[in-house]
Design an enzyme around this catalytic site. Structure first.
Site, short mmCIF file in Angstrom:
data_model
loop_
_atom_site.label_atom_id
_atom_site.label_comp_id
_atom_site.label_asym_id
_atom_site.label_seq_id
_atom_site.Cartn_x
_atom_site.Cartn_y
_atom_site.Cartn_z
N ASN A 9 0.87 -1.18 0.00
CA ASN A 9 0.00 0.00 0.00
C ASN A 9 0.91 1.23 0.00
O ASN A 9 1.51 1.55 1.02
CB ASN A 9 -0.89 -0.03 1.25
CG ASN A 9 -1.73 1.23 1.42
OD1 ASN A 9 -1.78 2.07 0.51
ND2 ASN A 9 -2.37 1.37 2.56
N TRP A 10 0.98 1.89 -1.14
CA TRP A 10 1.92 3.01 -1.27
C TRP A 10 1.38 4.29 -0.64
O TRP A 10 2.09 5.28 -0.56
CB TRP A 10 2.24 3.26 -2.75
CG TRP A 10 2.93 2.10 -3.42
CD1 TRP A 10 3.31 0.91 -2.86
CD2 TRP A 10 3.31 2.02 -4.81
NE1 TRP A 10 3.92 0.11 -3.80
CE2 TRP A 10 3.93 0.76 -5.00
CE3 TRP A 10 3.17 2.88 -5.90
CZ2 TRP A 10 4.42 0.36 -6.25
CZ3 TRP A 10 3.66 2.48 -7.14
CH2 TRP A 10 4.28 1.24 -7.30
N LYS A 11 0.11 4.29 -0.27
CA LYS A 11 -0.53 5.48 0.32
C LYS A 11 -0.32 6.69 -0.61
O LYS A 11 -0.26 6.50 -1.82
CB LYS A 11 -0.02 5.69 1.74
CG LYS A 11 -0.17 4.41 2.58
CD LYS A 11 0.07 4.59 4.05
CE LYS A 11 -0.12 3.24 4.75
NZ LYS A 11 0.06 3.32 6.19
N HIS A 95 -9.41 1.01 5.27
CA HIS A 95 -8.11 1.25 5.91
C HIS A 95 -8.32 2.19 7.10
O HIS A 95 -9.14 3.10 7.04
CB HIS A 95 -7.13 1.86 4.91
CG HIS A 95 -5.72 1.84 5.41
ND1 HIS A 95 -5.26 2.77 6.31
CD2 HIS A 95 -4.70 0.99 5.18
CE1 HIS A 95 -3.99 2.48 6.59
NE2 HIS A 95 -3.62 1.42 5.92
N GLU A 97 -6.68 4.60 8.11
CA GLU A 97 -6.50 6.03 7.81
C GLU A 97 -7.80 6.61 7.23
O GLU A 97 -8.13 7.77 7.47
CB GLU A 97 -5.31 6.20 6.85
CG GLU A 97 -4.00 5.99 7.60
CD GLU A 97 -2.84 5.45 6.77
OE1 GLU A 97 -2.90 5.49 5.53
OE2 GLU A 97 -1.87 4.98 7.39
N GLU A 167 -4.92 -4.85 10.64
CA GLU A 167 -3.89 -3.84 10.84
C GLU A 167 -4.14 -3.12 12.16
O GLU A 167 -4.93 -2.16 12.22
CB GLU A 167 -3.92 -2.82 9.70
CG GLU A 167 -3.66 -3.42 8.34
CD GLU A 167 -3.14 -2.38 7.35
OE1 GLU A 167 -2.05 -2.59 6.83
OE2 GLU A 167 -3.81 -1.35 7.14
N GLY A 173 2.94 2.40 10.69
CA GLY A 173 3.88 3.50 10.51
C GLY A 173 4.62 3.90 11.76
O GLY A 173 5.26 4.94 11.82
N SER A 213 3.89 -2.04 10.12
CA SER A 213 5.36 -2.11 10.25
C SER A 213 5.94 -3.47 9.86
O SER A 213 6.86 -3.96 10.50
CB SER A 213 5.78 -1.71 11.67
OG SER A 213 5.37 -0.37 11.93
N GLY A 234 3.11 -1.09 4.21
CA GLY A 234 3.15 0.34 3.87
C GLY A 234 4.57 0.74 3.53
O GLY A 234 5.07 0.49 2.44
N GLY A 235 5.24 1.35 4.50
CA GLY A 235 6.58 1.92 4.28
C GLY A 235 7.55 1.04 3.52
O GLY A 235 8.21 1.50 2.57
#
Ligand code: 13P
Length: 252
Positions: A9-11, A95, A97, A167, A173, A213, A234-235
């Site tokens: 997930n590149w956000k 998600h 977010e 998640e 993150g 993470s 993510g990251g």
């Protein structure tokens, strides 16, 4: 056996040019991998270009969100038929977010899941508790409500096109991964919820991803948990080397 599923997930990151650079590097590094579903979720504006770049590869395309209506006067929204047109096979919905920053409710997320399935797309349906919910012993109630409300109105056949992503919000993150045991325990609970809502076969077949993470250094331990079927990253999905190593997790 459930087929492992690793999604990035590149956000809100990677311009079209950067996205193409990343997928070109990634394609080379995962070209030999089979037996794993590999998915990337770029920003909307990069979807069509990334779809072209992924054509003929072993990587599939996801959007990070979708709207519930197909088309019409919904300024600023993007719906499943348009995502399909852009080359997507999946969309991430629910998600944390989106739930937290944009106030999305479980009912809205449920409508998104249905809109995706209606269009023949697959849903990557996210759930997860906050730190406060975990510490006040509400975690199981929260997960239970999110699963029930998010999957309302679906039948066992629909569930073949749903992937669940657990998640924990406190792990996203933050560099604070859930321990292997915490992830394993939550996943087993979620699978039990699916069993209760549908049936044994559906519960055994549904893939449940862990997100929060995930890194090259912790993926192997997480994937060794019997109910962890993959990762939503993510990251670490923004670096081809890191994401490729996660895709090539070592089986216990
Ligand atoms: P991080 O891997 O950066 O913690 O993000 C997880 C996530 O939110 C994936 O959807």
């Amino acid at each position: 056996m459930r087929r492992p599923f690793i999604a990035g997930n590149w956000k809100l990151q990677k311009t079209i040019g950067e996205a193409l650079e990343l997928v070109e590097a990634l394609k080379k590094q995962v070209a030999g991998v089979d037996g794993v579903d590999i998915v990337v979720a770029p920003v909307f504006t990069a979807l069509t270009k990334v779809a072209e770049a992924l054509d003929g590869s072993n990587i599939s395309l996801a959007a990070q969100n979708c709207y519930t209506e197909k088309s019409g006067a919904y300024t600023g929204e993007v719906s499943p038929p348009f995502l399909k047109d852009a080359g997507c096979s999946y969309a991430i919905v629910g998600h944390s977010e989106r739930r937290q920053i944009f106030g999305e409710t479980s009912a809205f997320v449920n409508a998104k899941v249905k809109a995706l399935l209606d269009e023949g797309l697959q849903a990557i349906f996210c759930i997860g508790e906050t730190l406060q919910e975990r510490e006040s012993d509400q975690m199981y109630d929260v997960l239970s409500a999110q699963v029930k409300e998010g999957l309302t109105g679906l039948d066992a056949a629909d569930m073949q096109n749903v992937v669940i992503a657990y998640e924990p919000v406190w792990a996203i993150g933050t560099g604070k991964t859930a321990s292997n045991e915490q992830a394993g325990e939550a996943h087993a609970f979620i699978r039990g919820l699916v069993r209760g809502l549908f049936d044994e076969e559906t519960a055994e077949a549904v893939r449940i991803l862990y997100g929060g993470s995930v890194k090259p250094g912790n993926v192997d331990g997480l994937m060794a948990q019997p109910d962890v079927d993959g990762a939503l990253v993510g990251g670490a999905s923004l670096q081809a080397d890191d994401f490729a190593r996660i895709v090539k997790f070592e089986r216990a």
